[in-house]
Design a protein around this motif. Structure first.
Motif, PDB file in Angstrom:
ATOM      1  N   SER A  42      29.333   0.632 -11.907  1.00 19.16           N
ATOM      2  CA  SER A  42      30.523   0.597 -10.837  1.00 19.16           C
ATOM      3  C   SER A  42      30.377   1.508  -9.892  1.00 19.16           C
ATOM      4  O   SER A  42      30.349   2.861 -10.437  1.00 19.16           O
ATOM      5  CB  SER A  42      31.838   0.385 -11.967  1.00 19.16           C
ATOM      6  OG  SER A  42      32.783   0.190 -10.753  1.00 19.16           O
ATOM      7  N   GLY A  43      30.750   1.523  -8.788  1.00 15.67           N
ATOM      8  CA  GLY A  43      30.962   2.621  -7.999  1.00 15.67           C
ATOM      9  C   GLY A  43      29.551   2.952  -7.376  1.00 15.67           C
ATOM     10  O   GLY A  43      29.627   4.222  -6.528  1.00 15.67           O
ATOM     11  N   CYS A  44      28.477   2.434  -7.596  1.00 12.70           N
ATOM     12  CA  CYS A  44      27.235   2.848  -7.043  1.00 12.70           C
ATOM     13  C   CYS A  44      26.898   2.900  -5.668  1.00 12.70           C
ATOM     14  O   CYS A  44      25.772   2.842  -5.281  1.00 12.70           O
ATOM     15  CB  CYS A  44      26.113   2.654  -8.052  1.00 12.70           C
ATOM     16  SG  CYS A  44      25.720   0.999  -8.157  1.00 12.70           S
ATOM     17  N   ILE A  86      36.787  -0.582   7.976  1.00 12.52           N
ATOM     18  CA  ILE A  86      37.314   0.698   7.302  1.00 12.52           C
ATOM     19  C   ILE A  86      37.364   1.659   8.314  1.00 12.52           C
ATOM     20  O   ILE A  86      36.452   2.299   8.730  1.00 12.52           O
ATOM     21  CB  ILE A  86      36.236   0.763   6.052  1.00 12.52           C
ATOM     22  CG1 ILE A  86      36.718  -0.538   5.228  1.00 12.52           C
ATOM     23  CG2 ILE A  86      36.768   2.047   5.367  1.00 12.52           C
ATOM     24  CD1 ILE A  86      35.616  -0.602   4.028  1.00 12.52           C
ATOM     25  N   TYR A 129      31.849   6.688   3.994  1.00 19.16           N
ATOM     26  CA  TYR A 129      33.316   6.538   4.211  1.00 19.16           C
ATOM     27  C   TYR A 129      33.682   8.141   4.480  1.00 19.16           C
ATOM     28  O   TYR A 129      34.121   8.890   3.748  1.00 19.16           O
ATOM     29  CB  TYR A 129      33.983   6.237   2.878  1.00 19.16           C
ATOM     30  CG  TYR A 129      33.139   4.809   2.619  1.00 19.16           C
ATOM     31  CD1 TYR A 129      33.876   3.472   3.127  1.00 19.16           C
ATOM     32  CD2 TYR A 129      32.501   4.553   1.556  1.00 19.16           C
ATOM     33  CE1 TYR A 129      33.452   2.220   2.630  1.00 19.16           C
ATOM     34  CE2 TYR A 129      32.125   3.441   1.232  1.00 19.16           C
ATOM     35  CZ  TYR A 129      32.585   2.086   1.770  1.00 19.16           C
ATOM     36  OH  TYR A 129      32.218   1.026   1.398  1.00 19.16           O
ATOM     37  N   LYS A 136      32.446  11.084   2.568  1.00 18.50           N
ATOM     38  CA  LYS A 136      31.869  10.553   1.136  1.00 18.50           C
ATOM     39  C   LYS A 136      30.697   9.521   1.449  1.00 18.50           C
ATOM     40  O   LYS A 136      30.892   8.757   2.421  1.00 18.50           O
ATOM     41  CB  LYS A 136      32.806   9.958   0.303  1.00 18.50           C
ATOM     42  CG  LYS A 136      32.459   9.298  -0.774  1.00 18.50           C
ATOM     43  CD  LYS A 136      33.681   8.944  -1.905  1.00 18.50           C
ATOM     44  CE  LYS A 136      33.023   8.467  -3.438  1.00 18.50           C
ATOM     45  NZ  LYS A 136      31.689   8.533  -3.531  1.00 18.50           N
ATOM     46  N   HIS A 159      27.310  -7.709 -12.190  1.00 22.13           N
ATOM     47  CA  HIS A 159      27.346  -6.743 -13.554  1.00 22.13           C
ATOM     48  C   HIS A 159      26.825  -7.577 -14.435  1.00 22.13           C
ATOM     49  O   HIS A 159      26.715  -6.940 -15.561  1.00 22.13           O
ATOM     50  CB  HIS A 159      28.830  -6.545 -13.477  1.00 22.13           C
ATOM     51  CG  HIS A 159      29.218  -5.538 -12.846  1.00 22.13           C
ATOM     52  ND1 HIS A 159      28.787  -4.224 -12.867  1.00 22.13           N
ATOM     53  CD2 HIS A 159      30.409  -5.280 -11.937  1.00 22.13           C
ATOM     54  CE1 HIS A 159      29.339  -3.338 -11.985  1.00 22.13           C
ATOM     55  NE2 HIS A 159      30.390  -4.195 -11.057  1.00 22.13           N
ATOM     56  N   GLN A 167      34.058 -10.336  -3.309  1.00 19.59           N
ATOM     57  CA  GLN A 167      34.209 -10.061  -4.708  1.00 19.59           C
ATOM     58  C   GLN A 167      35.592 -10.710  -5.293  1.00 19.59           C
ATOM     59  O   GLN A 167      35.599 -11.456  -6.312  1.00 19.59           O
ATOM     60  CB  GLN A 167      34.493  -8.420  -4.968  1.00 19.59           C
ATOM     61  CG  GLN A 167      34.390  -8.031  -6.367  1.00 19.59           C
ATOM     62  CD  GLN A 167      33.992  -6.523  -6.497  1.00 19.59           C
ATOM     63  OE1 GLN A 167      33.727  -5.993  -5.406  1.00 19.59           O
ATOM     64  NE2 GLN A 167      34.036  -6.016  -7.482  1.00 19.59           N
ATOM     65  N   LYS A 196      26.802  -0.819  -4.429  1.00 22.21           N
ATOM     66  CA  LYS A 196      26.381  -2.181  -4.404  1.00 22.21           C
ATOM     67  C   LYS A 196      27.124  -3.087  -3.113  1.00 22.21           C
ATOM     68  O   LYS A 196      26.542  -3.500  -2.218  1.00 22.21           O
ATOM     69  CB  LYS A 196      26.369  -2.827  -5.691  1.00 22.21           C
ATOM     70  CG  LYS A 196      25.814  -2.228  -6.687  1.00 22.21           C
ATOM     71  CD  LYS A 196      25.845  -3.133  -8.172  1.00 22.21           C
ATOM     72  CE  LYS A 196      27.226  -3.313  -8.518  1.00 22.21           C
ATOM     73  NZ  LYS A 196      28.014  -2.113  -9.236  1.00 22.21           N
ATOM     74  N   SER A 197      28.299  -2.769  -3.517  1.00 20.91           N
ATOM     75  CA  SER A 197      29.318  -3.484  -2.376  1.00 20.91           C
ATOM     76  C   SER A 197      28.981  -3.068  -0.964  1.00 20.91           C
ATOM     77  O   SER A 197      28.850  -3.760  -0.101  1.00 20.91           O
ATOM     78  CB  SER A 197      30.597  -3.321  -2.754  1.00 20.91           C
ATOM     79  OG  SER A 197      31.010  -4.059  -3.837  1.00 20.91           O
ATOM     80  N   THR A 198      28.969  -1.583  -0.920  1.00 22.56           N
ATOM     81  CA  THR A 198      29.047  -0.881   0.228  1.00 22.56           C
ATOM     82  C   THR A 198      27.728  -1.547   0.853  1.00 22.56           C
ATOM     83  O   THR A 198      27.705  -1.821   2.115  1.00 22.56           O
ATOM     84  CB  THR A 198      28.709   0.406   0.098  1.00 22.56           C
ATOM     85  OG1 THR A 198      29.962   0.838  -0.554  1.00 22.56           O
ATOM     86  CG2 THR A 198      28.775   1.084   1.460  1.00 22.56           C
TER      87      THR A 198
END
Ligand SMILES: Nc1ncnc2c1ncn2[C@@H]1O[C@H](COP(=O)(O)OP(=O)(O)OP(=O)(O)O)[C@@H](O)[C@H]1O
Ligand SMILES: [Mg+2]
Lengths: 334, 282
Positions: free
Chosen positions: B70-72, B88, B45, B48, B235, B123, B74-76
């Motif tokens: 969280s934030g690792c 995006i 991103y 990032k 999770h 999600q 997975k969704s990406t």
């Protein structure tokens, strides 16, 4: 008693039970709070009421100044006056036998407004779609402020352009006998309504939200399918409000139509002949007011024209508020 | 577990409309082959890094769970598989992420076919502001199915599959936004199934659901297994252990460990994995 460290501060195990600061306001704090609270409330209330009162005062003033137009002749004449005003196309205030028919003026206003919308709505909505869904992010960042500058140009500058550039061009290239006419006024009004239509509709479509677009793309929709099936339906109230706000801009505009429309108070015939000069309600008020003695019949008639205009814009405003409210409610649900 | 519905889920049943078939056939004939494979795949991103040099292969017909703090990323990673991250601004992919042997980040990728065959459940539930019926018909209609009868069939079948039919069968023409959050999520699952995907990507599909609806979704996943390849981000470690064949553990954008679920949960080979699944993770 055991001691624990909370945020680096040594505390006694029972600290939770001991509240060191009082939970009750002291009498002086209480009084100060009461006075400040009420004083602030009163001042803000007065400021707000002033602007609301201004609206009511304008309405009151315009109605008061226009009523004598209908009532001077006495009871039976009222109806005749109303009929003359709304059905007679002749506006001859300075003739020996003056006529105050505003039909041509009302038609003139609606005519240029409709002409402007025919151009500005498709162009504005396409530009709105382009900015919200198609343009790359950087281009969007550049375009929005530039479009908003269009809205900041004073209307007399547009009028100048209409008279000096567009009018001669229309005469030489389209062979119109006069360059200042309904087409000229419509085109300039369209340009003036564009920034409003573009930015409000773009906001409405951007507010639709990425999740809902993703849902559509995720099911295999193309960009066009997503825009047509999802984005536009979800943003439709805001889009309609954009159109109405653009319409208000066009119908209330004075300087440009005065300069560009030719100011002939007649209904174009045949109706589609855009090359004819017309006259709008706004231009009539602005043009006649200076040379009209106060409390004359002409003066009252002009206020009646103003009242008609006010009612038009007021109802359009209510409609757009309602639609924007609906758009907001729709967004809140998501 | 017993399921109330016995409608078979095989794609070979009287199917939906004709659509590009080569993918489906390939997936069936080489069923033990990897249907999704990442090689040194990274996703950014702007500056990032969301996913960092991930390499993994997902078997056709399996259920794969992706877990991690969280934030690792997975969704990406999940959203890269059907290129949902395209929207995006400033995002960029590197390396290879292949679906059925074809790099999806190739310029010539047909995004419409990709997304029809690699469906996604998001999600957050995101139904359209349309009726329940129209929500489900959205995908099939895009594929050119117009017949009322066919559409009604699809609606019923998909709603049954997503365990929502009994609750909504009497008002299919009610707005989908009037459903509860959990019902909306099941509707979104039904809507995804209606395009007849080969792969279903699920991003925390149960995070808004109560235990009963969660159990139903897990049953559904068990039913879909084999006919569909499923990748699920969760999770909930128990859920990962219950539903998946394979589990991948992500941390700070990197794939730390990827193994059979049983093995990963009982005998992880990496220290980080063990810390995470035993709850000792910071
Ligand atoms: N749209 C975005 N723009 C910029 N950075 C993003 C964006 N989306 C995610 N990121 C960053 O990428 C990293 C991975 O995010 P991602 O959403 O994949 O995490 P996740 O593992 O799904 O977390 P969660 O479990 O909370 O859903 C995060 O550090 C996040 O800050
Ligand atoms: Mg996530």
């Amino acid at each position: 008693m055991t001691e624990v460290s909370v945020q680096g501060e040594k505390r006694n195990r029972n600290a939770a039970a001991e509240f060191t600061r009082p939970l009750l306001l002291s009498p002086s704090e209480d009084l100060a709070g009461y006075v400040m609270g009420h004083l602030g409330l009163t001042i803000l209330f007065l400021i707000t009421t002033t602007s609301v009162a201004a609206v009511f005062l304008i309405f009151y003033f315009v109605i008061r100044e226009s009523l004598p137009f209908f009532t001077t002749g006495g009871g039976a004449a009222i109806l005749a006056r109303v009929r003359e005003f709304f059905t007679d196309p002749g506006w001859y205030p300075s003739a020996t036998e003056p006529r105050y028919g505003a039909l041509a003026l009302i038609v003139g206003s609606l005519y240029v407004t409709a002409g402007a919308l025919v151009v500005a709505v498709p162009v504005g909505l396409l530009a709105g779609v382009f900015l919200s869904d198609i343009a790359p992010f950087n281009l969007r960042q550049i375009c929005k402020p530039v479009i908003e500058i269009l809205a900041a140009i004073p209307s007399v500058a547009y009028g100048f352009f209409a008279v000096m550039v567009l009018a001669p061009w229309l005469q030489t290239h389209l062979g119109f006998s006069s360059g200042t006419n309904a087409l000229n006024a419509s085109l300039i009004l369209a340009v003036m309504a564009l920034p409003t239509i573009i930015s409000v509709s773009e906001d409405a479509m951007t507010a639709v939200g990425r999740e809902i677009r993703e849902a559509s793309y995720g099911l295999g929709a193309t960009r066009a399918e997503t825009i047509i099936n999802v984005v536009i339906p979800a943003g439709h109230s805001g889009i309609l409000a954009a159109v109405i706000l653009g319409m208000m801009r066009a119908i209330g505009e004075t300087m440009v139509v005065w300069m560009a429309s030719g100011n002939a108070s007649r209904i174009p015939s045949p109706w589609w002949d855009l090359s004819q000069s017309i006259r709008t309600m706004t231009a009539t008020i602005a043009g006649d007011m200076g040379e009209t003695p106060k409390d004359s019949e002409h003066y009252y008639a002009l206020f009646t024209v103003g009242l008609t205009l006010l009612l038009f814009t007021f109802s359009l405003n209510l409609l757009s508020e309602y639609l924007l409210g609906k758009a907001r409610a729709g967004r809140g649900r998501r | 577990m017993e399921t109330p519905e016995t409608v078979p889920l095989k794609k070979t049943d009287a199917g939906h409309a004709a659509r590009p078939q080569q993918f489906a056939q390939a997936a069936v004939t080489e069923s033990s082959e990897a249907v999704i494979s990442a090689r040194q795949f990274s996703f950014f991103y702007g500056a990032k890094c969301g996913v960092d040099q991930v390499s993994m292969a997902i078997r056709s017909g399996s259920v794969t769970a992706i877990i991690g703090p969280s934030g690792c990323g997975k969704s990406t990673f999940l959203r890269s598989i059907n290129r949902m991250n395209d929207l995006i601004p400033g995002s960029r992919a590197q390396g290879v992420l292949a679906v059925n042997g074809h790099n999806v980040y190739d310029k010539r990728t047909n995004l419409v076919n990709l997304r029809q065959q690699v469906g996604m459940v998001f999600q957050k539930p995101n139904p359209f502001a349309k009726s329940i019926y129209d929500n489900i018909c959205y995908g099939p209609r895009l594929q050119g199915i117009r017949s009322r009868g066919r559409l009604s069939e699809i609606v019923e079948k998909c709603l049954r599959d997503a365990a929502l039919w009994d609750e909504v069968k009497d008002d299919l023409h009610k707005s989908a936004l009037a459903l509860s959050g959990g019902q909306q999520q099941r509707l979104c699952i039904a809507r995804t199934l209606a395009t007849r995907p080969n792969v279903v990507l699920m991003d925390e599909p149960c995070s808004a659901l109560d235990p009963i609806a969660t159990a139903r979704i897990e049953d559904l996943i068990a039913q879909l297994k084999g006919a569909y390849t499923i990748v699920i981000v969760t999770h909930n470690m128990q859920q990962a252990a219950r539903v998946s064949d394979e589990t991948a553990f992500f941390c700070l954008g990197k794939l730390i460990e990827y193994d059979r679920t049983e093995k990963l949960f009982t005998n992880p080979s990496k220290k980080e994995t063990e810390d995470y699944i035993t709850g000792r993770f910071g």
